[in-house]
Design a protein around this motif. Structure first.
Motif, PDB file in Angstrom:
ATOM      1  N   ALA A  52       0.815  -1.212   0.000  1.00  0.00           N
ATOM      2  CA  ALA A  52       0.000   0.000   0.000  1.00  0.00           C
ATOM      3  C   ALA A  52       0.849   1.263   0.000  1.00  0.00           C
ATOM      4  O   ALA A  52       1.872   1.352   0.691  1.00  0.00           O
ATOM      5  CB  ALA A  52      -0.918   0.010   1.217  1.00  0.00           C
ATOM      6  N   SER A  53       0.432   2.252  -0.788  1.00  0.00           N
ATOM      7  CA  SER A  53       0.992   3.607  -0.773  1.00  0.00           C
ATOM      8  C   SER A  53      -0.170   4.538  -0.460  1.00  0.00           C
ATOM      9  O   SER A  53      -1.110   4.632  -1.246  1.00  0.00           O
ATOM     10  CB  SER A  53       1.616   3.965  -2.122  1.00  0.00           C
ATOM     11  N   ARG A  54      -0.108   5.239   0.662  1.00  0.00           N
ATOM     12  CA  ARG A  54      -1.280   5.996   1.110  1.00  0.00           C
ATOM     13  C   ARG A  54      -0.857   7.315   1.760  1.00  0.00           C
ATOM     14  O   ARG A  54       0.317   7.602   1.927  1.00  0.00           O
ATOM     15  CB  ARG A  54      -2.098   5.170   2.103  1.00  0.00           C
ATOM     16  N   ASP A  55      -1.875   8.131   2.089  1.00  0.00           N
ATOM     17  CA  ASP A  55      -1.670   9.401   2.802  1.00  0.00           C
ATOM     18  C   ASP A  55      -0.704  10.325   2.054  1.00  0.00           C
ATOM     19  O   ASP A  55       0.239  10.872   2.625  1.00  0.00           O
ATOM     20  CB  ASP A  55      -1.138   9.163   4.220  1.00  0.00           C
ATOM     21  N   ALA A  56      -0.934  10.516   0.753  1.00  0.00           N
ATOM     22  CA  ALA A  56      -0.026  11.320  -0.058  1.00  0.00           C
ATOM     23  C   ALA A  56      -0.083  12.791   0.323  1.00  0.00           C
ATOM     24  O   ALA A  56      -1.157  13.337   0.587  1.00  0.00           O
ATOM     25  CB  ALA A  56      -0.358  11.151  -1.536  1.00  0.00           C
ATOM     26  N   MET A  57       1.091  13.451   0.320  1.00  0.00           N
ATOM     27  CA  MET A  57       1.223  14.875   0.642  1.00  0.00           C
ATOM     28  C   MET A  57       2.197  15.501  -0.349  1.00  0.00           C
ATOM     29  O   MET A  57       3.323  15.035  -0.480  1.00  0.00           O
ATOM     30  CB  MET A  57       1.748  15.055   2.084  1.00  0.00           C
ATOM     31  N   TRP A  58       1.751  16.561  -1.047  1.00  0.00           N
ATOM     32  CA  TRP A  58       2.571  17.182  -2.086  1.00  0.00           C
ATOM     33  C   TRP A  58       3.264  18.409  -1.502  1.00  0.00           C
ATOM     34  O   TRP A  58       2.625  19.393  -1.141  1.00  0.00           O
ATOM     35  CB  TRP A  58       1.704  17.571  -3.274  1.00  0.00           C
ATOM     36  N   ILE A  59       4.600  18.347  -1.409  1.00  0.00           N
ATOM     37  CA  ILE A  59       5.406  19.449  -0.877  1.00  0.00           C
ATOM     38  C   ILE A  59       6.477  19.794  -1.899  1.00  0.00           C
ATOM     39  O   ILE A  59       7.376  18.989  -2.163  1.00  0.00           O
ATOM     40  CB  ILE A  59       6.054  19.078   0.468  1.00  0.00           C
ATOM     41  N   GLY A  60       6.405  20.984  -2.479  1.00  0.00           N
ATOM     42  CA  GLY A  60       7.364  21.370  -3.502  1.00  0.00           C
ATOM     43  C   GLY A  60       7.255  20.459  -4.704  1.00  0.00           C
ATOM     44  O   GLY A  60       6.170  20.244  -5.249  1.00  0.00           O
ATOM     45  N   ASN A  61       8.385  19.895  -5.139  1.00  0.00           N
ATOM     46  CA  ASN A  61       8.366  18.961  -6.273  1.00  0.00           C
ATOM     47  C   ASN A  61       8.356  17.508  -5.808  1.00  0.00           C
ATOM     48  O   ASN A  61       8.541  16.588  -6.610  1.00  0.00           O
ATOM     49  CB  ASN A  61       9.578  19.193  -7.183  1.00  0.00           C
ATOM     50  N   ALA A  62       8.148  17.282  -4.501  1.00  0.00           N
ATOM     51  CA  ALA A  62       8.156  15.927  -3.946  1.00  0.00           C
ATOM     52  C   ALA A  62       6.779  15.542  -3.427  1.00  0.00           C
ATOM     53  O   ALA A  62       6.055  16.369  -2.859  1.00  0.00           O
ATOM     54  CB  ALA A  62       9.183  15.818  -2.824  1.00  0.00           C
ATOM     55  N   ILE A  63       6.438  14.273  -3.645  1.00  0.00           N
ATOM     56  CA  ILE A  63       5.201  13.716  -3.101  1.00  0.00           C
ATOM     57  C   ILE A  63       5.595  12.743  -1.990  1.00  0.00           C
ATOM     58  O   ILE A  63       6.220  11.717  -2.240  1.00  0.00           O
ATOM     59  CB  ILE A  63       4.401  12.982  -4.192  1.00  0.00           C
ATOM     60  N   TYR A  64       5.261  13.103  -0.772  1.00  0.00           N
ATOM     61  CA  TYR A  64       5.531  12.243   0.368  1.00  0.00           C
ATOM     62  C   TYR A  64       4.315  11.350   0.608  1.00  0.00           C
ATOM     63  O   TYR A  64       3.178  11.780   0.467  1.00  0.00           O
ATOM     64  CB  TYR A  64       5.821  13.083   1.609  1.00  0.00           C
ATOM     65  N   TYR A  65       4.595  10.093   0.986  1.00  0.00           N
ATOM     66  CA  TYR A  65       3.488   9.193   1.276  1.00  0.00           C
ATOM     67  C   TYR A  65       3.925   8.145   2.292  1.00  0.00           C
ATOM     68  O   TYR A  65       5.111   8.026   2.633  1.00  0.00           O
ATOM     69  CB  TYR A  65       2.970   8.531  -0.004  1.00  0.00           C
ATOM     70  N   ASN A  66       2.956   7.394   2.784  1.00  0.00           N
ATOM     71  CA  ASN A  66       3.154   6.413   3.841  1.00  0.00           C
ATOM     72  C   ASN A  66       3.029   5.017   3.249  1.00  0.00           C
ATOM     73  O   ASN A  66       2.085   4.738   2.508  1.00  0.00           O
ATOM     74  CB  ASN A  66       2.094   6.627   4.924  1.00  0.00           C
ATOM     75  N   SER A  67       3.969   4.117   3.541  1.00  0.00           N
ATOM     76  CA  SER A  67       3.913   2.771   2.999  1.00  0.00           C
ATOM     77  C   SER A  67       4.601   1.785   3.945  1.00  0.00           C
ATOM     78  O   SER A  67       5.539   2.161   4.658  1.00  0.00           O
ATOM     79  CB  SER A  67       4.583   2.699   1.624  1.00  0.00           C
ATOM     80  N   ASP A  68       4.114   0.543   3.940  1.00  0.00           N
ATOM     81  CA  ASP A  68       4.742  -0.500   4.750  1.00  0.00           C
ATOM     82  C   ASP A  68       5.508  -1.476   3.870  1.00  0.00           C
ATOM     83  O   ASP A  68       5.619  -2.663   4.193  1.00  0.00           O
ATOM     84  CB  ASP A  68       3.700  -1.230   5.601  1.00  0.00           C
ATOM     85  N   LYS A  69       6.046  -0.988   2.771  1.00  0.00           N
ATOM     86  CA  LYS A  69       6.781  -1.864   1.849  1.00  0.00           C
ATOM     87  C   LYS A  69       8.031  -2.457   2.473  1.00  0.00           C
ATOM     88  O   LYS A  69       8.544  -3.469   1.985  1.00  0.00           O
ATOM     89  CB  LYS A  69       7.135  -1.114   0.566  1.00  0.00           C
ATOM     90  N   ASP A  70       8.554  -1.854   3.570  1.00  0.00           N
ATOM     91  CA  ASP A  70       9.702  -2.439   4.255  1.00  0.00           C
ATOM     92  C   ASP A  70       9.286  -3.180   5.522  1.00  0.00           C
ATOM     93  O   ASP A  70      10.131  -3.559   6.322  1.00  0.00           O
ATOM     94  CB  ASP A  70      10.737  -1.361   4.585  1.00  0.00           C
ATOM     95  N   GLY A  71       7.976  -3.380   5.695  1.00  0.00           N
ATOM     96  CA  GLY A  71       7.471  -4.109   6.851  1.00  0.00           C
ATOM     97  C   GLY A  71       6.814  -3.236   7.884  1.00  0.00           C
ATOM     98  O   GLY A  71       5.954  -3.692   8.644  1.00  0.00           O
TER      99      GLY A  71
END
Length: 336
Positions: free
Chosen positions: A217-236
């Motif tokens: 899952a990739s969720r809770d996206a936040m657009w700051i400047g030219n970067a999109i920050y998001y929350n993911s459990d891809k590393d556990g």
């Protein structure tokens, strides 16, 4: 004499720790300037962005969640359970009477895994509140994003056919969004077809570009400047990642191995606030450092006071004695 001084010092430290003790279970935070807002005990509270004693903003018996500051910090939009269902409201950031913005009946009551209807996600660049709603869906979990003026009026649907969350680009011409939402699902490290996937949607030509990598899952996206920050459990564990919209590259930002990051929200400038281990932290995207907030929510202890409770409508089981002259009842975990 030395022993007495040490005892007195320990007692003083213990008492001071009780006065300034960190309150747990702070949820759904947002930050603007030197203030933060969050949900605790079903109500909205505010405190300084460096911590301190919180101030109650709402007190209705219904739950108030997903508070979001307006761009100028004067208003807070939120999802409130007033009058029997969940609607979008706005309130002054200094307190006052909430104003209802949406009136279309919400779907529900929903099972916990489906979250809330009319969930507030933030503010548009022209000062409207945008939120997720199930009003036009024929089945769960299909939803869309809508916007409404803080002055009231009809809600307008955003162009994405389905949307469970989103955030606007700095110029307001694009939006990063997920067609799905799984905010309250209990599964960890889920990688099936219902996992949140992020896309960049061009609001001018209706073109969508997938930016998520991998099945998680990739969720809770936040657009700051030219970067999109998001929350993911891809590393556990749920950690923050950043997608560079210019070079189209993803970088892992935090590497917490103990507690998941939950409900991140940004000021769309340089700070991201989130819940971790029931407490709030602010991550600075410039310095790449996270700061824990020590927040004390005052409590008058009303729910701790001794009181009488009728168990007439709370009986879970019963039994008669062999001759029927006595009976047993179980209620609220006690036997009568």
């Amino acid at each position: 004499m030395l022993n007495r001084l040490l005892v007195a010092l320990c007692v003083g430290l213990f008492l001071s720790a009780g006065v300034f003790a960190q309150t747990k279970l702070l949820r759904f935070p947002d930050v603007h300037g030197d203030r933060v807002v969050f949900t605790y005990g079903g109500d909205l509270w505010t405190s300084g962005s460096v911590g301190g004693t919180a101030v109650r903003l709402t007190s209705h018996p219904g739950v108030e969640t997903y508070a979001k500051y307006s761009p100028d910090g004067r208003w807070i939009a939120f999802t409130g359970q007033y009058d029997g269902d969940e609607q979008v409201y706005v309130i002054s950031s200094t307190g006052g009477e909430p104003k209802q913005l949406t009136f279309y009946p919400s779907r529900g009551p929903l099972a916990p895994r489906w979250g809330f209807d009319n969930q507030v996600f933030g503010w548009t660049k022209d000062g409207r509140v945008f939120f997720r709603s199930l009003r036009d869906s024929w089945s769960l979990p299909i939803a869309k994003l809508y916007s409404v003026s803080p002055e009231g009026g009809p809600a307008e649907a955003l162009p994405m056919p389905e949307a469970g969350s989103g955030d606007f680009s700095p110029d307001g011409r694009k939006m990063v969004y997920s067609p799905r939402f799984r905010d309250f699902r209990p599964e960890k490290r889920y990688g099936g077809g219902q996992a949140n996937t992020l896309y960049i949607y061009d609001l001018n030509n209706n073109d969508a570009q997938k930016i998520s990598e991998g099945p998680r899952a990739s969720r809770d996206a936040m657009w700051i400047g030219n970067a999109i920050y998001y929350n993911s459990d891809k590393d556990g564990k749920f950690n923050l990642y950043a997608y560079d919209a210019d070079v189209k590259k993803t970088t892992q930002i935090t590497k917490n191995r103990d507690w998941d990051i939950r409900w991140p929200s940004s000021d769309n400038q340089s700070r991201i606030i989130y819940e971790r281990d029931g407490e709030l932290e602010i991550f600075d995207t410039s310095s790449k450092k996270a700061t824990k907030l020590n927040i004390n929510v005052p409590d008058d202890g009303i729910n701790k006071r001794r009181r009488q409770v009728s168990v007439a409508n709370l009986i879970s089981s019963y039994s008669l004695s062999p001759k029927g002259e006595r009976s047993l009842f179980a209620a609220r975990g006690d036997i009568f």
